[in-house]
Design an enzyme around this catalytic site. Structure first.
Site, short mmCIF file in Angstrom:
data_model
loop_
_atom_site.label_atom_id
_atom_site.label_comp_id
_atom_site.label_asym_id
_atom_site.label_seq_id
_atom_site.Cartn_x
_atom_site.Cartn_y
_atom_site.Cartn_z
CB SER A 1 -0.93 -7.44 10.55
OG SER A 1 -1.95 -8.38 10.71
CB CYS B 1 -4.52 -8.65 5.45
SG CYS B 1 -4.38 -8.20 7.20
CG ASP C 1 -2.63 -11.45 9.19
OD1 ASP C 1 -3.29 -11.82 10.18
OD2 ASP C 1 -1.68 -10.65 9.28
CD1 TRP D 1 -10.35 -7.97 12.22
CD2 TRP D 1 -8.32 -8.23 11.34
NE1 TRP D 1 -10.06 -6.84 11.50
CE2 TRP D 1 -8.81 -6.97 10.96
CE3 TRP D 1 -7.04 -8.61 10.91
CZ2 TRP D 1 -8.09 -6.08 10.15
CZ3 TRP D 1 -6.32 -7.74 10.11
CH2 TRP D 1 -6.84 -6.49 9.74
#
Length: 692
Positions: free
Chosen positions: A451, A644, A689, A691
């Site tokens: 990012s 995020c 965003d 993971w």
């Protein structure tokens, strides 16, 4: 001086022509084409004049099975290749692997019913198709989709197989394969076997794939009248050693991604096929603790045509560490031949050599193979036939066949292929394995995405990266499992900051790149655009949840708002929830938040959660709950909500807490509050965003 007559002029012209011809032979004309050369010269990856007609391609190549992939990180492409090999070796299918973006799909209704089409589809981000699957997905799920024949049902002719790659920590788990399967069924197509789903979030992707494919093959064999035969390795590529060439030969690729880079004429567009070799403007450490590293890097893109928007991702093209390259070469008995020049040629017309040639064994392993990745059980089973002795063969066969045994001995330790061969062979060299088996069986080394932590409004020609250097201690393993890209970046940072021989954690990298083309501290990159974006109206309030390196895009957002305020724009309330272990160890960008406060005043507030400074652990989701009243008020003012970081725990808990806040503050049932959160997501008021 005597005048030249016509004959003299003709003779002089002939001499001049002959001289020019002599000195330009082999350069401008009379060039002998290398029959083994593969340049990957076209940066888009597409070949001029190549047909986009699926049926035409299958008939032209005599294929009865086409396996399409939609892949972002290479795993779906790897699974597609494995299915193609297995279909051919076990069942005699004439298979081909195909990239979805290279074909049109309006003639799916003309594929004969004695052929089969596979779709191996990864879901990317928040239920989105991968970059190479966007056009296909939009086409097949369109309510008004049109095919060439106008049949009823439209795809009554089509036999298909599906497998999806997803992550259960995301809300739209495996939505790509589910939506495509639903669309195909609606159009009258016939699915063979179950629609398979692999779950990366649970860490079971590989086993999910293996468990799905066996009953799928059985159903396919029954449907198409196939007979299983003993699978024998048939190489897809030929490897030819080129004695007339050396690694100094100008036409030999030493890690350059395509011909433009080889010739020193690299130009845009820079993308997933063609990286920009970018200078690193500056790099520094963000943590103040010895056993952990977090890097800040500024990548200079001013000399390229690359551009980015705040919230986008940057892809870093890593190289493998020298120690793992050496381990791989040694266990295969290739150490003495590492710089031998080889050409790789596809033996099957639809197969693609995944890197440009001629090249060297060293360049292939260092720049093009994912040699540090954990090995798959299926690959070990395939290599058993090439074991150096009966004991090693028996062990490889057992590892390949027994799921629990493989988990205990290999998977839990994250062992890569070279380490496994070294352990199983007890130090013996595995010289019987054809090198082509590794080109086919080891995934292509993929770019890593980060990012972007800078603002394109503030610094349009510099991209910032914020990355923790990955190093994970695993039980029963002597050394930590280390991330390929982040340790490569750490070596670059060490070099830039004065270390003449950077060697992070004992790992060395070819940081000057092939033929020293990355010297001066450069890194190959490209930009991938993202939907993680600030509201177009800067006066809208925003709530940012970014613990750890999840703060990266939030830094970009806040720097953007600071710049907007400097430009005289009206900037809305901006809350940042940031979490880390200790304020004295990993409190990233502390000074910058203070500067933002000076510019934005009461419109900016930082709320911290230091998990290891109090009697009990405190995380960002706890701080969010503490500010419930204010959060609800901001949401009622249509605040945008950004998350995020870790998808498996933090992002899920934040989602739950937000629902609880809305329920409690508005006096409504939790089910109704959850519906509001879901609607926020669908309208892009809630963006992630994340993971795993």
């Amino acid at each position: 001086m005597a005048e030249l007559d016509t004959l003299d002029l003709v003779v002089l012209a002939a001499i001049l022509f002959g001289t020019v011809a002599y000195f330009t032979k082999g350069k401008l004309w009379g060039v002998t084409k290398d029959p083994y050369a593969s340049s990957l010269a076209n940066a888009s990856g597409a070949k001029a004049g190549k047909t986009r007609n699926i049926v035409e391609k299958m008939e032209e190549q005599g294929k009865n099975c086409i396996i399409f992939y939609g892949s972002q990180t290479g795993t779906a492409e790897d699974y597609a290749s494995r299915l193609a090999k297995e279909g051919k070796s076990r069942f005699g299918l004439e298979t081909m692997v195909a990239d979805l973006e290279e074909y049109d799909f309006d003639n799916l209704d003309t594929i004969p019913d004695d052929k089969v089409v596979f779709f191996v589809l990864a879901t990317y981000g928040e239920g989105e198709p991968t970059d190479n699957a966007v056009d296909f997905y939009e086409f097949i799920t369109n309510e008004d989709v049109n095919f060439t024949e106008g049949n009823e049902p439209a795809l009554g002719n089509l036999n298909y197989v599906t497998f999806g790659l997803g992550n259960n920590t995301y809300e739209h788990y495996n939505s790509m394969v589910r939506n495509v399967d639903k669309a195909l069924q609606k159009l009258g197509a016939h699915r063979i076997g179950d629609a398979g789903e692999g779950d990366d979030g649970a860490g079971t992707m590989e086993e999910d794939f293996l468990a799905w494919k066996e009953p799928m093959w059985k159903a396919l064999a029954e449907k198409m009248g196939l007979e299983e035969r003993e699978a024998v390795y048939e190489p897809v590529f030929s490897i030819v050693e080129r004695e007339s060439l050396t690694k100094e030969s100008p036409e030999v690729y030493l890690g350059e991604p395509n011909k433009m880079h080889l010739d020193g004429t690299a130009k845009g567009p820079f993308n997933a096929h063609n990286p920009y070799i970018a200078p690193i403007a500056q790099s520094y450490e963000l943590f103040s603790v010895k056993d952990r590293n977090c890097l800040h890097m500024d990548i200079d893109i001013s000399a390229s045509n690359l551009n980015y928007q705040t919230g986008d991702h940057i892809a870093v093209w890593p190289t493998n560490p020298g120690e793992e390259v050496d381990r791989f070469m040694n266990v295969l008995g290739l150490s003495e031949k590492r710089h031998t020049v080889v050409s790789v040629k596809a033996l099957e017309p639809t197969a693609k050599v995944p890197f440009p040639t001629p090249t060297t064994y060293d360049a292939i392993v260092r720049y093009h193979m994912e040699i540090c990745a954990p090995v798959s059980r299926q690959f070990l089973a395939q290599l058993a036939a090439f074991a150096p002795d009966a004991e090693a063969k028996a062990e490889m066969t057992k590892l390949g066949a027994e799921k629990d045994y493989f988990q205990e001995k290999i998977s839990v330790h994250h062992l890569n292929i070279a380490r496994v061969l070294d352990i199983v062979g007890k130090g013996q060299k595995w010289t019987n394995i054809p090198f082509s088996a590794f080109i086919e069986g080891v995934t292509k080394l993929q770019p890593r995405y980060y990012s972007i932590s800078s603002s394109s409004l503030e610094q349009p020609k510099k991209i910032s990266i914020t990355a923790v250097v990955e190093s994970t201690e695993l039980p029963g393993r002597d050394d930590p499992f280390r991330g390929v890209a982040t340790n490569y970046l750490l070596a670059l940072k060490q070099k830039q900051n004065g270390d003449p021989e950077p060697c992070p954690f004992g790992l060395s990298y070819e940081i000057t790149g092939p033929r020293n083309k990355y010297d001066g501290i450069h890194v190959p990159v490209h930009v991938r655009h993202s939907n993680f974006k600030l509201p177009s109206d800067p006066s809208k309030p925003i709530i940012c949840i970014g613990p750890g390196t999840g703060v990266a895009p939030m830094r970009g957002f806040i720097r953007e708002r600071v710049q907007q305020a400097k430009n005289g724009e009206n900037v809305g309330k901006t809350l940042l929830f940031f979490g880390c272990r200790k304020s004295t160890e990993d409190f990233m960008y502390k000074d910058e938040w203070e500067e933002a406060k000076e510019i934005l005043g009461d419109n900016f507030e930082l709320i911290t959660a230091f998990s290891r400074e109090g009697p009990k652990k405190v995380y960002v989701q706890h701080r969010l709950k503490e500010r419930a009243e204010e959060i609800n008020q901001l949401l009622e003012q249509k605040a945008y909500f950004y998350v995020c970081g870790d998808a498996a725990n933090m992002a899920r808990e934040v989602n739950t807490v937000l629902g609880q806040i809305i329920s409690e503050q508005r006096g409504i049932p939790e089910a109704k509050a959850e519906e509001i959160v879901k609607n926020m997501r669908s309208s892009n008021q809630y963006q992630e965003d994340v993971w795993s």
